[in-house]
Design an enzyme around this catalytic site. Structure first.
Site, mmCIF file in Angstrom:
data_model
loop_
_atom_site.group_PDB
_atom_site.id
_atom_site.type_symbol
_atom_site.label_atom_id
_atom_site.label_comp_id
_atom_site.label_asym_id
_atom_site.label_seq_id
_atom_site.Cartn_x
_atom_site.Cartn_y
_atom_site.Cartn_z
ATOM 1 N N TYR A 53 0.584 -0.918 -0.418
ATOM 2 C CA TYR A 53 -0.323 0.517 -0.115
ATOM 3 C C TYR A 53 0.541 1.797 0.057
ATOM 4 O O TYR A 53 0.547 2.684 -0.207
ATOM 5 C CB TYR A 53 -1.000 -0.206 1.011
ATOM 6 C CG TYR A 53 -2.023 -0.874 1.175
ATOM 7 C CD1 TYR A 53 -1.719 -2.482 0.611
ATOM 8 C CD2 TYR A 53 -2.369 -1.101 2.029
ATOM 9 C CE1 TYR A 53 -2.698 -2.937 0.116
ATOM 10 C CE2 TYR A 53 -3.573 -2.708 2.701
ATOM 11 C CZ TYR A 53 -3.448 -3.164 1.216
ATOM 12 O OH TYR A 53 -3.919 -4.257 1.689
ATOM 13 N N LEU A 191 -17.004 -4.152 0.965
ATOM 14 C CA LEU A 191 -18.523 -3.229 -0.020
ATOM 15 C C LEU A 191 -18.429 -2.921 -1.604
ATOM 16 O O LEU A 191 -19.075 -2.401 -2.162
ATOM 17 C CB LEU A 191 -18.083 -1.606 0.125
ATOM 18 C CG LEU A 191 -18.199 -1.494 1.630
ATOM 19 C CD1 LEU A 191 -18.080 0.358 2.120
ATOM 20 C CD2 LEU A 191 -19.607 -1.535 2.325
ATOM 21 N N LYS A 232 -11.904 0.983 3.708
ATOM 22 C CA LYS A 232 -11.667 1.846 3.407
ATOM 23 C C LYS A 232 -12.565 3.191 3.576
ATOM 24 O O LYS A 232 -13.557 3.268 2.729
ATOM 25 C CB LYS A 232 -10.866 1.930 2.302
ATOM 26 C CG LYS A 232 -9.998 3.185 2.176
ATOM 27 C CD LYS A 232 -11.160 4.057 1.056
ATOM 28 C CE LYS A 232 -9.609 5.262 0.915
ATOM 29 N NZ LYS A 232 -10.076 6.217 0.215
ATOM 30 N N SER A 233 -12.592 3.772 3.650
ATOM 31 C CA SER A 233 -13.229 5.432 4.073
ATOM 32 C C SER A 233 -12.253 6.547 4.633
ATOM 33 O O SER A 233 -11.441 6.225 5.404
ATOM 34 C CB SER A 233 -14.582 5.611 4.254
ATOM 35 O OG SER A 233 -15.080 7.154 4.399
ATOM 36 N N ARG A 238 -18.763 8.484 6.844
ATOM 37 C CA ARG A 238 -18.664 7.678 6.228
ATOM 38 C C ARG A 238 -17.445 6.281 7.239
ATOM 39 O O ARG A 238 -18.186 5.170 7.322
ATOM 40 C CB ARG A 238 -18.824 7.671 4.994
ATOM 41 C CG ARG A 238 -19.386 7.338 4.303
ATOM 42 C CD ARG A 238 -19.097 6.863 2.796
ATOM 43 N NE ARG A 238 -17.480 7.734 2.229
ATOM 44 C CZ ARG A 238 -17.865 8.955 1.649
ATOM 45 N NH1 ARG A 238 -19.285 9.661 1.530
ATOM 46 N NH2 ARG A 238 -16.982 9.814 1.265
ATOM 47 N N ASN A 242 -19.325 3.288 9.314
ATOM 48 C CA ASN A 242 -18.721 2.079 8.887
ATOM 49 C C ASN A 242 -18.555 1.037 10.321
ATOM 50 O O ASN A 242 -19.071 0.243 10.616
ATOM 51 C CB ASN A 242 -17.724 2.065 8.266
ATOM 52 C CG ASN A 242 -17.610 1.943 6.870
ATOM 53 O OD1 ASN A 242 -18.925 2.728 6.333
ATOM 54 N ND2 ASN A 242 -16.434 2.563 5.984
#
Length: 276
Positions: A53, A191, A232-233, A238, A242
């Site tokens: 990442y 998601l 992930k956000s 959000r 989540n």
């Protein structure tokens, strides 16, 4: 400061991981630093990252910026194929970028069977757990056949296997295998990957029925099936939604209906032929 989430899953080695993690792909270091700190302030206590990442430095700085004690944050990271023959150096590099003395969960990111070194990597991870450099160890994107080989050749079963999983790709056979072997399943891209899952009529209808968001419905499905999950956000609203999904209890019928969803052209990445 929000309280630490109480929703955790026990791993076979005795550690407990918070069920909903902050996924950090594809954040860069700057975004990861900001979002990790923000997520921790909202109550997240599990952060998922990886060498691939390219944001472990930002993740580590976000954790440090939060001011929360290290033993209150569960950190998962992964090393890539470069280190299968030298997993000790791979994990050392992870820790250096994160600025940590240990991680809570270290994973082999992909099996990369073309190299035929994932068993060697696993043997070294077992030693690194014994040394305290990783509190728990596992795999990512391993198929049952790969896991069978690890178990047969070392006698040690991974504590967790992270796979792509969502209602369009429910991975029932893999989850059943994991359950039979005491392996926790963790869903990545829970998601969906831009495949319309959040607009699926059933998901939207259930969101209206439960008075939650479509994303929360899907994450609640993960939780109902006993999985950990790492959405992930970078949006504060959000992020909070989540994390709150762990408190949503779907009916058995609604869980089954979500599991029965299908969509054309959606398949898991074949980890026999793909990997980094």
């Amino acid at each position: 400061m929000a309280p630490m989430t109480t929703h955790t899953i026990a791993l076979s080695g005795g550690t407990h991981l918070p069920t909903i993690a902050l996924g950090t792909w594809p954040m860069d270091d700057a975004e990861a630093r900001r979002v990790v700190r923000q997520a921790i302030e909202l109550g997240y206590r599990h952060v998922d990252t990886a060498e691939n990442y390219a944001n472990e430095t930002g993740v580590g700085r976000g954790i440090a910026d939060s001011g929360i004690a290290r033993d209150q944050i569960f950190v998962t990271t992964k090393f890539n194929r470069r280190w299968h023959g030298d997993a000790a150096s791979g994990l050392e590099a992870n820790l250096g970028r994160l600025g940590l003395d240990f991680v809570d969960l270290a994973l082999i990111h992909w099996p990369n069977p073309d190299q035929d070194l994932y068993v060697e990597a696993w043997k070294t991870l077992i030693e690194l757990r014994e040394q305290g450099l990783a509190r728990a160890i596992g795999t990512s994107n391993f198929k049952p056949a790969h896991l069978d080989r690890l178990i047969a050749e070392t006698g040690v079963t991974p504590e967790l296997n992270q796979i792509e999983c969502h209602p369009y790709l429910d991975r029932a056979s893999e989850r059943a295998y994991h359950a039979a072997h005491g392996i926790v399943t963790e869903a990545w891209s829970p998601l969906g990957r831009g495949n319309g899952l959040l607009d699926e009529p059933l998901v939207c209808d259930l969101a209206a029925s439960y008075r939650v968001t479509p994303g929360q419905v899907i994450l609640a499905w993960d939780v109902a099936l006993g999985m950990a999950t790492c959405p992930k956000s970078s949006d504060p609203g959000r992020l909070a939604a989540n994390l709150a999904a762990a408190d949503i209890e779907l009916s058995d019928a609604d869980v089954a209906a979500l599991s029965a969803l299908t969509a054309s052209g959606i398949e898991a990445v074949d980890s026999d032929v793909f990997g980094h």
